[in-house]
Design a protein around this motif. Structure first.
Motif, PDB file in Angstrom:
ATOM      1  N   MET A  49       0.870  -1.223   0.085  1.00  0.00           N
ATOM      2  CA  MET A  49      -0.070   0.062  -0.028  1.00  0.00           C
ATOM      3  C   MET A  49       0.937   1.263   0.016  1.00  0.00           C
ATOM      4  O   MET A  49       1.765   1.311   0.550  1.00  0.00           O
ATOM      5  CB  MET A  49      -1.061  -0.018   1.268  1.00  0.00           C
ATOM      6  CG  MET A  49      -2.010  -1.124   1.177  1.00  0.00           C
ATOM      7  SD  MET A  49      -3.155  -0.959  -0.093  1.00  0.00           S
ATOM      8  CE  MET A  49      -3.932   0.629   0.188  1.00  0.00           C
ATOM      9  N   VAL A  50       0.693   2.034  -0.747  1.00  0.00           N
ATOM     10  CA  VAL A  50       1.232   3.456  -0.849  1.00  0.00           C
ATOM     11  C   VAL A  50       0.420   4.411   0.091  1.00  0.00           C
ATOM     12  O   VAL A  50      -0.415   4.603  -0.066  1.00  0.00           O
ATOM     13  CB  VAL A  50       1.235   3.849  -2.454  1.00  0.00           C
ATOM     14  CG1 VAL A  50       1.771   5.338  -2.360  1.00  0.00           C
ATOM     15  CG2 VAL A  50       1.687   3.067  -3.331  1.00  0.00           C
ATOM     16  N   LYS A  51       1.521   5.234   0.813  1.00  0.00           N
ATOM     17  CA  LYS A  51       0.909   6.033   1.821  1.00  0.00           C
ATOM     18  C   LYS A  51       0.665   7.688   1.094  1.00  0.00           C
ATOM     19  O   LYS A  51       1.405   7.681   0.155  1.00  0.00           O
ATOM     20  CB  LYS A  51       2.032   6.432   2.975  1.00  0.00           C
ATOM     21  CG  LYS A  51       2.242   5.184   3.970  1.00  0.00           C
ATOM     22  CD  LYS A  51       3.403   5.771   4.864  1.00  0.00           C
ATOM     23  CE  LYS A  51       3.721   4.353   5.804  1.00  0.00           C
ATOM     24  NZ  LYS A  51       4.751   4.550   6.744  1.00  0.00           N
TER      25      LYS A  51
END
Length: 218
Positions: A49-51
């Motif tokens: 998951m990309v912040k």
């Protein structure tokens, strides 16, 4: 004697039935063995998951910034500029568009050329600019161009690829031609993405969509 033999066979039959029943129950309750992965099939990995970047702003904040520009800049530009050639009021540029695919290609190209030129791009500088008086849709329109920055020639700044294939600072390009620049104060090198300049290569991106846009978001 016959009674003892009959009882013995009865016990044996009962024991056999119990054994078969136990084996059947064991087989039913046995957990199926997992199939071994096929080495020829690629392993599916769960993407990380990309912040959200810290620079993300809210819709209301963006709307406020947009209205500030409308009030403090766009209205003044519209009043200052003469009507277009067809007599319509001048509509200031409000946004420019670039596709994700083109942006990714540009970043990959800039990194590739910088690496070959022994530099590592770590940021992009977005310059506000204006086309000036030209024919067509770009007449007097604001625009922007993107310039990659990196450490080069013992300093840091926007870079291009020189004739020797090395990454060089754009400011040094102009400093080296200071005498010529005095007579051309507004000159910018005519860099083109696919054409070498002075034997080198520009990494500047421009020509982002048509303006003014047909429909705005705010």
């Amino acid at each position: 004697m016959k009674t003892h033999t009959t009882n013995a066979w009865g016990h044996i039959r009962s024991l056999g039935l119990l054994t078969c029943t136990f084996l059947l129950l064991s087989a039913c309750n046995e957990t199926p063995k997992s199939e071994k992965p096929n080495p020829e099939e690629p392993v599916q990995e769960t993407p990380e998951m990309v912040k959200a970047p810290r620079q993300i702003i809210s819709l209301d904040k963006a709307d406020g910034l947009y209205k500030n520009y409308s009030k403090n800049r766009a209205e003044s530009i519209a009043e200052m500029e003469a009507p277009t050639e067809d007599g319509k009021p001048f509509v200031p540029t409000r946004f420019l568009t670039i596709s994700i695919e083109d942006l990714e290609q540009y970043i990959a190209f800039a990194k590739q050329e910088a690496t070959k030129g022994e530099a590592e791009i770590d940021s992009l500088r977005i310059y506000l600019a204006n086309y000036g008086k030209v024919k067509g849709k770009k007449d007097r329109r604001n625009t922007l161009f993107i310039l990659p920055a990196a450490e080069a020639e013992g300093d840091y700044g926007g870079i291009y690829i020189g004739e020797d294939g090395k990454a060089k600072l754009i400011r040094n390009y102009f400093n080296a031609n200071a005498m010529e620049q005095k007579s051309k104060a507004s000159f910018m090198p005519n860099f083109k993405p696919t054409v070498a300049n002075q034997g080198g290569q520009s990494l500047i991106l421009n020509d982002l969509g048509d303006s003014p846009p047909p429909k705005e978001d705010f």
